[in-house]
Design a protein around this motif. Structure first.
Motif, PDB file in Angstrom:
ATOM      1  N   SER A  22       0.826  -1.208   0.000  1.00  0.00           N
ATOM      2  CA  SER A  22       0.000   0.000   0.000  1.00  0.00           C
ATOM      3  C   SER A  22       0.860   1.257   0.000  1.00  0.00           C
ATOM      4  N   ALA A  23       0.214   2.401  -0.174  1.00  0.00           N
ATOM      5  CA  ALA A  23       0.910   3.681  -0.169  1.00  0.00           C
ATOM      6  C   ALA A  23       1.587   3.946   1.174  1.00  0.00           C
ATOM      7  N   ASP A  24       1.029   3.380   2.250  1.00  0.00           N
ATOM      8  CA  ASP A  24       1.661   3.563   3.566  1.00  0.00           C
ATOM      9  C   ASP A  24       2.652   2.444   3.887  1.00  0.00           C
ATOM     10  N   GLN A  25       3.084   1.739   2.840  1.00  0.00           N
ATOM     11  CA  GLN A  25       4.171   0.754   2.875  1.00  0.00           C
ATOM     12  C   GLN A  25       3.867  -0.478   3.726  1.00  0.00           C
ATOM     13  N   LYS A  26       2.613  -0.923   3.686  1.00  0.00           N
ATOM     14  CA  LYS A  26       2.240  -2.169   4.354  1.00  0.00           C
ATOM     15  C   LYS A  26       1.869  -3.209   3.299  1.00  0.00           C
ATOM     16  N   VAL A  27       2.213  -4.450   3.556  1.00  0.00           N
ATOM     17  CA  VAL A  27       1.822  -5.541   2.671  1.00  0.00           C
ATOM     18  C   VAL A  27       0.314  -5.728   2.808  1.00  0.00           C
ATOM     19  N   VAL A  28      -0.402  -5.608   1.676  1.00  0.00           N
ATOM     20  CA  VAL A  28      -1.860  -5.738   1.711  1.00  0.00           C
ATOM     21  C   VAL A  28      -2.360  -7.032   1.072  1.00  0.00           C
ATOM     22  N   ASP A  29      -1.496  -7.703   0.321  1.00  0.00           N
ATOM     23  CA  ASP A  29      -1.883  -8.969  -0.307  1.00  0.00           C
ATOM     24  C   ASP A  29      -0.620  -9.648  -0.820  1.00  0.00           C
ATOM     25  N   ILE A  30      -0.695 -10.954  -0.973  1.00  0.00           N
ATOM     26  CA  ILE A  30       0.403 -11.736  -1.550  1.00  0.00           C
ATOM     27  C   ILE A  30      -0.211 -12.746  -2.509  1.00  0.00           C
ATOM     28  N   THR A  31       0.265 -12.746  -3.736  1.00  0.00           N
ATOM     29  CA  THR A  31      -0.148 -13.739  -4.720  1.00  0.00           C
ATOM     30  C   THR A  31       1.042 -14.651  -4.930  1.00  0.00           C
ATOM     31  N   GLU A  32       0.883 -15.920  -4.541  1.00  0.00           N
ATOM     32  CA  GLU A  32       2.031 -16.836  -4.528  1.00  0.00           C
ATOM     33  C   GLU A  32       2.093 -17.749  -5.750  1.00  0.00           C
ATOM     34  N   ASN A  33       3.317 -18.058  -6.133  1.00  0.00           N
ATOM     35  CA  ASN A  33       3.631 -19.102  -7.099  1.00  0.00           C
ATOM     36  C   ASN A  33       2.850 -18.980  -8.398  1.00  0.00           C
ATOM     37  N   LEU A  34       2.915 -17.802  -9.015  1.00  0.00           N
ATOM     38  CA  LEU A  34       2.278 -17.608 -10.314  1.00  0.00           C
ATOM     39  C   LEU A  34       3.164 -18.210 -11.397  1.00  0.00           C
ATOM     40  N   ASP A  35       2.603 -19.089 -12.149  1.00  0.00           N
ATOM     41  CA  ASP A  35       3.322 -19.765 -13.219  1.00  0.00           C
ATOM     42  C   ASP A  35       3.146 -18.985 -14.521  1.00  0.00           C
ATOM     43  N   PRO A  36       4.147 -18.964 -15.396  1.00  0.00           N
ATOM     44  CA  PRO A  36       4.007 -18.259 -16.675  1.00  0.00           C
ATOM     45  C   PRO A  36       2.812 -18.740 -17.507  1.00  0.00           C
ATOM     46  N   SER A  37       2.354 -19.945 -17.272  1.00  0.00           N
ATOM     47  CA  SER A  37       1.215 -20.463 -18.037  1.00  0.00           C
ATOM     48  C   SER A  37      -0.091 -19.727 -17.725  1.00  0.00           C
ATOM     49  N   TYR A  63      -0.451 -16.589 -18.076  1.00  0.00           N
ATOM     50  CA  TYR A  63      -0.551 -15.495 -19.044  1.00  0.00           C
ATOM     51  C   TYR A  63      -1.626 -15.826 -20.062  1.00  0.00           C
ATOM     52  N   PRO A  64      -2.504 -14.919 -20.408  1.00  0.00           N
ATOM     53  CA  PRO A  64      -2.565 -13.485 -20.152  1.00  0.00           C
ATOM     54  C   PRO A  64      -3.516 -13.095 -19.000  1.00  0.00           C
ATOM     55  N   LYS A  65      -3.821 -14.006 -18.101  1.00  0.00           N
ATOM     56  CA  LYS A  65      -4.674 -13.669 -16.965  1.00  0.00           C
ATOM     57  C   LYS A  65      -4.079 -12.502 -16.189  1.00  0.00           C
ATOM     58  N   LYS A  66      -4.957 -11.611 -15.700  1.00  0.00           N
ATOM     59  CA  LYS A  66      -4.511 -10.449 -14.931  1.00  0.00           C
ATOM     60  C   LYS A  66      -4.743 -10.702 -13.453  1.00  0.00           C
ATOM     61  N   PHE A  67      -3.847 -10.181 -12.635  1.00  0.00           N
ATOM     62  CA  PHE A  67      -3.923 -10.347 -11.192  1.00  0.00           C
ATOM     63  C   PHE A  67      -3.969  -8.976 -10.537  1.00  0.00           C
ATOM     64  N   SER A  68      -4.668  -8.890  -9.427  1.00  0.00           N
ATOM     65  CA  SER A  68      -4.719  -7.638  -8.677  1.00  0.00           C
ATOM     66  C   SER A  68      -4.838  -7.950  -7.192  1.00  0.00           C
ATOM     67  N   SER A  69      -4.568  -6.945  -6.398  1.00  0.00           N
ATOM     68  CA  SER A  69      -4.637  -7.070  -4.954  1.00  0.00           C
ATOM     69  C   SER A  69      -6.093  -7.009  -4.493  1.00  0.00           C
ATOM     70  N   VAL A  70      -6.373  -7.660  -3.371  1.00  0.00           N
ATOM     71  CA  VAL A  70      -7.730  -7.592  -2.815  1.00  0.00           C
ATOM     72  C   VAL A  70      -7.977  -6.222  -2.177  1.00  0.00           C
ATOM     73  N   LEU A  71      -6.925  -5.509  -1.793  1.00  0.00           N
ATOM     74  CA  LEU A  71      -7.022  -4.154  -1.253  1.00  0.00           C
ATOM     75  C   LEU A  71      -6.197  -3.228  -2.148  1.00  0.00           C
ATOM     76  N   PRO A  72      -6.480  -1.921  -2.106  1.00  0.00           N
ATOM     77  CA  PRO A  72      -5.698  -0.996  -2.935  1.00  0.00           C
ATOM     78  C   PRO A  72      -4.199  -1.095  -2.637  1.00  0.00           C
TER      79      PRO A  72
END
Length: 65
Positions: free
Chosen positions: A9-24, A26-35
């Motif tokens: 986040s803008a206040d430098q806190k970890v807001v989400d972690i997306t683990e072990n994304l494989d290149p396969s 692609y082209p799926k898009k990923f985003s955080s659950v919080l801003p």
């Protein structure tokens, strides 16, 4: 190369972690659950190996002016 995405986040806190994304996913898009202002891409399982958790504070002062 599989990656983790650590969402920070803008206040430098970890807001989400997306683990072990494989290149396969692609082209799926990923985003955080919080801003998120920043995202940090690392090798897969980096977050788990280094016990990074949602709510942890990240010091970006040396790279963001």
């Amino acid at each position: 190369i599989p990656i983790d995405i650590i969402w920070i986040s803008a206040d430098q806190k970890v807001v989400d972690i997306t683990e072990n994304l494989d290149p396969s996913t692609y082209p799926k898009k990923f985003s955080s659950v919080l801003p998120a202002q920043y995202m940090l891409e690392t090798n897969a399982f980096f977050a788990r190996t280094h016990s990074i958790r949602v709510g942890d504070v990240v010091d970006l002062s040396t790279i963001i002016k």
